[in-house]
Scaffold this active site. Structure first.
Site, PDB file in Angstrom:
ATOM      1  N   ILE A  17       3.024  26.944   9.829  1.00 45.13           N
ATOM      2  CA  ILE A  17       3.930  26.757  10.961  1.00 45.13           C
ATOM      3  C   ILE A  17       5.325  27.278  10.649  1.00 45.13           C
ATOM      4  O   ILE A  17       5.684  27.469   9.496  1.00 45.13           O
ATOM      5  CB  ILE A  17       3.992  25.273  11.403  1.00 45.13           C
ATOM      6  CG1 ILE A  17       4.465  24.376  10.257  1.00 45.13           C
ATOM      7  CG2 ILE A  17       2.647  24.813  11.934  1.00 45.13           C
ATOM      8  CD1 ILE A  17       4.796  22.960  10.677  1.00 45.13           C
ATOM      9  N   CYS A  18       6.081  27.514  11.721  1.00 48.16           N
ATOM     10  CA  CYS A  18       7.436  28.036  11.648  1.00 48.16           C
ATOM     11  C   CYS A  18       8.260  27.199  10.672  1.00 48.16           C
ATOM     12  O   CYS A  18       8.164  25.984  10.699  1.00 48.16           O
ATOM     13  CB  CYS A  18       8.041  27.981  13.047  1.00 48.16           C
ATOM     14  SG  CYS A  18       9.724  28.586  13.139  1.00 48.16           S
ATOM     15  N   PRO A  19       9.044  27.819   9.820  1.00 49.61           N
ATOM     16  CA  PRO A  19       9.396  29.226   9.717  1.00 49.61           C
ATOM     17  C   PRO A  19       8.594  29.995   8.665  1.00 49.61           C
ATOM     18  O   PRO A  19       8.942  31.113   8.310  1.00 49.61           O
ATOM     19  CB  PRO A  19      10.869  29.183   9.323  1.00 49.61           C
ATOM     20  CG  PRO A  19      10.937  28.008   8.392  1.00 49.61           C
ATOM     21  CD  PRO A  19       9.951  27.006   8.983  1.00 49.61           C
TER      22      PRO A  19
END
Length: 81
Positions: A17-19
């Site tokens: 998941i981000c980042p």
């Protein structure tokens, strides 16, 4: 590969998941040569904005995006160090 894109390296960010996908993309792009193409595989919807934004900010060439079987695939050509 179809679409006449020759893939030189693949980065699997599926499940991350981000980042993290953008961070790993920036790290991986440094490992390939100018003119080579990096394929990024992800499934985090944030990557839909983050990967193209990374290309704009870093000056790399965003070639293509496609969605395939629940995966997002991005193709970036390294155009500068």
């Amino acid at each position: 590969m179809k679409d006449n894109i020759k893939i030189d390296a693949t980065l699997d960010c599926f499940g991350l998941i981000c980042p993290v996908p953008v961070y790993l993309t920036a790290k991986k792009i440094k490992e390939i040569k100018i003119g080579q193409v990096l394929e990024i595989i992800a499934n985090d919807e944030e990557a839909l904005q983050d990967i193209p934004a990374y290309c704009r900010e870093s000056g790399q060439k965003f070639l293509k995006f496609k969605e395939e079987e629940g995966q997002f695939k991005f193709y970036i050509e390294k155009v500068k160090d």
